[in-house]
Design a protein around this motif. Structure first.
Motif, short mmCIF file in Angstrom:
data_model
loop_
_atom_site.label_atom_id
_atom_site.label_comp_id
_atom_site.label_asym_id
_atom_site.label_seq_id
_atom_site.Cartn_x
_atom_site.Cartn_y
_atom_site.Cartn_z
N SER A 1 1.09 -1.32 0.40
CA SER A 1 -0.18 -0.13 0.26
C SER A 1 1.03 1.26 0.02
CB SER A 1 -0.94 0.15 1.43
OG SER A 1 -0.08 0.47 2.32
N ALA A 2 2.11 0.84 0.54
CA ALA A 2 2.82 2.43 0.43
C ALA A 2 3.40 2.72 -0.59
CB ALA A 2 3.62 1.44 1.93
N ARG A 3 4.20 1.32 -1.53
CA ARG A 3 4.95 1.61 -2.38
C ARG A 3 3.60 2.16 -3.68
NH1 ARG A 3 7.47 -4.21 -3.74
NH2 ARG A 3 9.16 -4.76 -1.76
N LEU A 4 2.44 1.86 -3.86
CA LEU A 4 0.60 2.34 -4.43
C LEU A 4 1.17 3.41 -4.35
CD1 LEU A 4 -1.69 1.38 -6.64
CD2 LEU A 4 -2.78 0.92 -4.81
N ARG A 5 0.58 4.09 -2.64
CA ARG A 5 0.98 5.37 -2.51
C ARG A 5 1.68 6.23 -3.20
NH1 ARG A 5 -2.82 7.86 2.26
NH2 ARG A 5 -2.88 5.60 2.72
N ARG A 6 2.78 5.79 -2.54
CA ARG A 6 4.28 6.55 -3.41
C ARG A 6 4.02 6.66 -4.84
NH1 ARG A 6 7.41 4.00 -0.52
NH2 ARG A 6 8.27 2.30 -1.29
N GLY A 7 3.33 5.08 -5.25
CA GLY A 7 3.77 5.69 -7.08
C GLY A 7 2.73 6.41 -7.40
N ILE A 8 1.07 6.65 -6.77
CA ILE A 8 -0.34 7.49 -7.82
C ILE A 8 0.38 8.67 -7.18
CG2 ILE A 8 -0.88 5.54 -7.66
CD1 ILE A 8 -2.85 6.21 -5.55
N SER A 9 1.17 9.18 -6.28
CA SER A 9 1.35 10.62 -5.46
C SER A 9 2.45 11.20 -6.53
CB SER A 9 2.40 10.56 -4.10
OG SER A 9 1.62 9.88 -3.40
N GLN A 10 3.86 10.15 -7.39
CA GLN A 10 4.66 11.18 -8.24
C GLN A 10 3.75 11.54 -9.50
OE1 GLN A 10 7.46 8.01 -8.20
NE2 GLN A 10 8.12 8.36 -6.24
N ILE A 11 2.77 11.01 -9.82
CA ILE A 11 2.17 11.32 -11.30
C ILE A 11 0.98 12.44 -10.97
CG2 ILE A 11 3.03 9.21 -12.12
CD1 ILE A 11 0.18 8.04 -12.09
N GLY A 12 0.42 12.23 -10.15
CA GLY A 12 -0.81 13.25 -9.20
C GLY A 12 -1.87 13.30 -7.98
N LYS A 13 -2.46 13.87 -8.13
CA LYS A 13 -3.43 14.00 -7.32
C LYS A 13 -4.17 12.58 -6.99
CE LYS A 13 -3.82 19.51 -6.66
NZ LYS A 13 -4.75 19.95 -7.07
N ASN A 14 -4.46 12.00 -5.69
CA ASN A 14 -5.10 11.19 -5.58
C ASN A 14 -6.11 10.72 -4.33
OD1 ASN A 14 -3.09 9.64 -3.51
ND2 ASN A 14 -2.13 10.91 -4.87
N VAL A 15 -6.07 9.55 -4.37
CA VAL A 15 -7.13 9.11 -2.95
C VAL A 15 -7.17 7.50 -2.55
CG1 VAL A 15 -9.70 9.13 -2.46
CG2 VAL A 15 -9.27 10.46 -3.33
N LEU A 16 -6.67 7.08 -2.36
CA LEU A 16 -6.18 5.62 -2.08
C LEU A 16 -7.47 4.98 -0.95
CD1 LEU A 16 -4.55 2.93 -2.37
CD2 LEU A 16 -3.32 4.00 -0.36
N GLY A 17 -8.83 4.25 -1.00
CA GLY A 17 -8.95 2.92 -0.28
C GLY A 17 -8.61 1.72 -0.32
N ARG A 18 -9.63 1.33 0.62
CA ARG A 18 -9.29 -0.76 0.72
C ARG A 18 -10.59 -0.98 1.63
NH1 ARG A 18 -6.08 -3.73 5.70
NH2 ARG A 18 -6.71 -5.79 4.12
#
Length: 616
Positions: free
Chosen positions: A243-260
């Motif tokens: 989840s940290a890798r995914l959050r880091r990845g999407i943060s590098q390319i744009g604004k984002n929201v993460l959900g479980r």
């Protein structure tokens, strides 16, 4: 993180980063309600050291979150820009008396731009296991000296913060409840349930022109196996890291929201402003970027483990569908991905989405259409290879949908499988075929065997044999009018049970054909024991029988094998006279294909084959 190493102000991870993050999340402090216990300390620090800003920061996998914030707006910043990311790698304290003369920070965007940091001091705050959780920090817009006495006083204040963090269990429970009230997952800090979709709507409403929007669904596809073999702690460590890798990845390319959204599923929403991010423009770019961020083993408290990940990504403008509908479609594609090692991705294009929306509609309507007889059957003749007489028919399903037109047979079968309607569908086919045979018999026609394609699931269904028996009894027909076509791969799970079922049906007079023989994996040992009467040679061999010596040899070999095993052969997909001549020479028994006839409706079939001269 790899993509940002060109900026030397980005701090390296702590050498025990996985353990550190585990310790941090165990405090349950991230995203907890702000507490006066910590606010008192930041106000005190700002007053004592005469600075405009004092913070208590917790350094998460991809952000620093402010447990207390005096003199600065906002709740968090990206970890890559956090001075505290450097401080947690120090033994006790990081002091930068003048950022503009510091080799690491002089070009930092928070130095060259707002809030124009010129002085920074960060004291490390450690957890019970001595691993760093974050810092107590003070910031000023002018450079200044930080003398030894001041440093000691500052470290004493950091100890006060640590004492407030290391609290009894009842306070940790309070923090957990606080996080759940805020609708966040305590492990990954991702938004839960409806809150996730509401955050997507808010992010979408705040976006500007020239943006692209992506919804993704990530499945930890082997997490249940890991939990069963290594324990839930290791499974949580893997989920936390991914989840940290995914959050880091999407943060590098744009604004984002993460959900479980489920125990094994993460959801994501990305807004990419094309004016600010000209590199990542296509959905394939997003896929490649996230795949790179997610790949690699996870170091756990037990060992390094390579997780299996399924990821589906959809681009959408949110003009028609709501966020939860788009996410649900991404989830469908994730669940359809094969359970393979590594990272498996599905990029859902507009055409694929249209097909899936069509399939969703067809799925909703299939059961009703079966009950209302809105599907129908056509029959393709099987012809004697030598006298060219009619020796059999194969029943083939057709569905002409009011909105979508012709629905292919593989699509019908696939939908029936996924919606648990396959037994219902194939029972309908049997009823329709047997009733049609009875009508032909009542008209005095000579009716050959009619072949019906049956899946392994239906053949092995506990009620199937009784169903066929009762249907034949009700119509007063013999099973000799029926042939069941099966595919070899559907029989491997329980071959002994299958043989027993086949023998029960053979006692009724029903024969069996083995379809698509020669494709995929053909087990000759099973062929020896299965009560098969006919082998069907797949069209892929027939297509090349004239020009390809290997295809010709395969056809000849199958026919020779069939003859030795007292079986008869049926060549499928025959389209030319040359193919017929070659098959006759090989002593093939029956021909099926467009050379003699396309699949025919009942009226067409009666007109072509059942004229008056064929009546009894």
């Amino acid at each position: 993180m790899k993509n940002m190493k060109k900026y030397n102000y980005v701090a390296p991870f702590h050498q025990r980063e996985g353990e550190r993050l585990k310790s941090l999340h165990a405090t349950k402090l991230l995203d907890s309600d702000h507490s006066e216990r910590f606010d008192v300390i930041t106000v005190l620090a700002a007053t004592v050291f005469k600075v405009p800003t004092a913070l208590i920061s917790l350094v998460d996998s991809d952000r620093q979150w402010f447990l207390s914030c005096h003199g600065l707006e906002g709740d968090e910043t990206h970890r890559d820009r956090a001075f505290c990311s450097h401080a947690i790698n120090e033994k006790e304290l990081l002091v930068v008396e003048d950022t503009q003369s510091h080799p690491i920070f002089k070009n930092h965007p928070l130095v060259t731009g707002k809030p124009y940091i010129r002085f920074y001091a960060g004291a490390v705050i450690r957890g019970e296991d001595t691993l760093p959780l974050g810092t107590l920090s003070i910031i000023d817009q002018v450079p200044r000296k930080f003398y030894e006495q001041e440093r000691q006083s500052f470290l004493s204040m950091a100890k006060l913060v640590r004492q407030e963090i290391v609290q009894p269990a009842e306070i940790s429970t309070h923090r957990m409840r606080s996080k759940l009230r805020n609708k966040r997952d305590p492990l990954t800090n991702a938004f839960l349930g409806d809150t996730f979709f509401e955050k997507i709507r808010v992010a979408y409403s705040k976006s500007v022109n020239n943006c692209k929007y992506y919804v993704l669904c990530l499945e930890f596809s082997n997490i249940e196996y890991i939990e069963n073999h290594y324990g839930y702690i290791v499974a949580d460590e893997i989920i936390l890291e991914l989840s940290a890798r995914l959050r880091r990845g999407i943060s590098q390319i744009g604004k984002n929201v993460l959900g479980r959204t489920e125990n094994t599923l993460l959801g994501g929403f990305i807004v990419i402003n094309l004016d600010h991010n000209p590199v990542v423009k296509l959905i394939s770019d997003v896929k490649n970027h996230l795949q790179k961020c997610l790949e690699g083993p996870v170091k756990t408290s037990v060992s390094e483990i390579e997780p299996n990940i399924n990821l589906a990504i959809i681009q959408d403008d949110f003009g028609v569908s709501a966020p939860h509908q788009i996410y649900r479609m991404a989830k469908v594609f994730v669940k359809d991905l094969p359970q393979k090692q590594g990272i498996n991705t599905a990029v859902v294009t507009e055409n694929i989405r249209k097909d899936e929306l069509k399939n969703i509609e067809l799925t909703r309507e299939l059961s009703e259409n079966i009950e209302q007889n809105k599907l129908h059957l056509v029959y393709q003749p099987k012809i004697d290879a030598h006298n060219e007489g009619l020796v059999g028919l194969e029943a083939l399903i057709r569905w002409n949908h009011l909105s979508h037109g012709f629905v292919s047979p593989p699509t019908i079968i696939n939908i029936a499988y996924k919606s648990n309607l396959i037994f219902k569908l194939e029972k309908w086919i049997f009823k329709t075929v047997i009733n049609q045979i009875k009508k032909w018999k009542d008209k005095g026609f000579e009716v050959p065997r009619v072949s019906i394609n049956v899946t392994g699931d239906t053949l092995q269904h506990k009620d199937f044999v009784n169903f066929v028996t009762e249907l034949l009894n009700q119509t007063n027909l013999s099973g000799e009018y029926l042939d069941i076509e099966i595919v070899e791969s559907s029989l491997f799970d329980n071959i002994d049970a299958v043989i027993d079922i086949m023998n029960q049906l053979r006692k009724l007079g029903v024969s069996f054909s083995l379809d698509d023989f020669g494709t995929g994996f053909s087990n000759l040992a099973y062929l020896k024991v299965l009560p098969i009467s006919y082998l069907k040679i797949d069209k892929s061999f027939i297509d090349n029988i004239i020009k390809d010596k290997h295809a010709s040899a395969m056809c000849s070999g199958i026919i020779s094998l069939s003859n030795r095993l007292d079986m008869q052969t049926v060549a499928e997909g025959v389209e030319s006279e040359f193919q017929v001549i070659a098959l006759r020479a090989m002593r093939c028994n029956f021909i099926q294909g467009y050379h003699y006839s396309k699949p025919l409706g009942v009226v067409e079939l009666e007109t072509k084959y059942y004229n008056v001269s064929l009546k009894d």
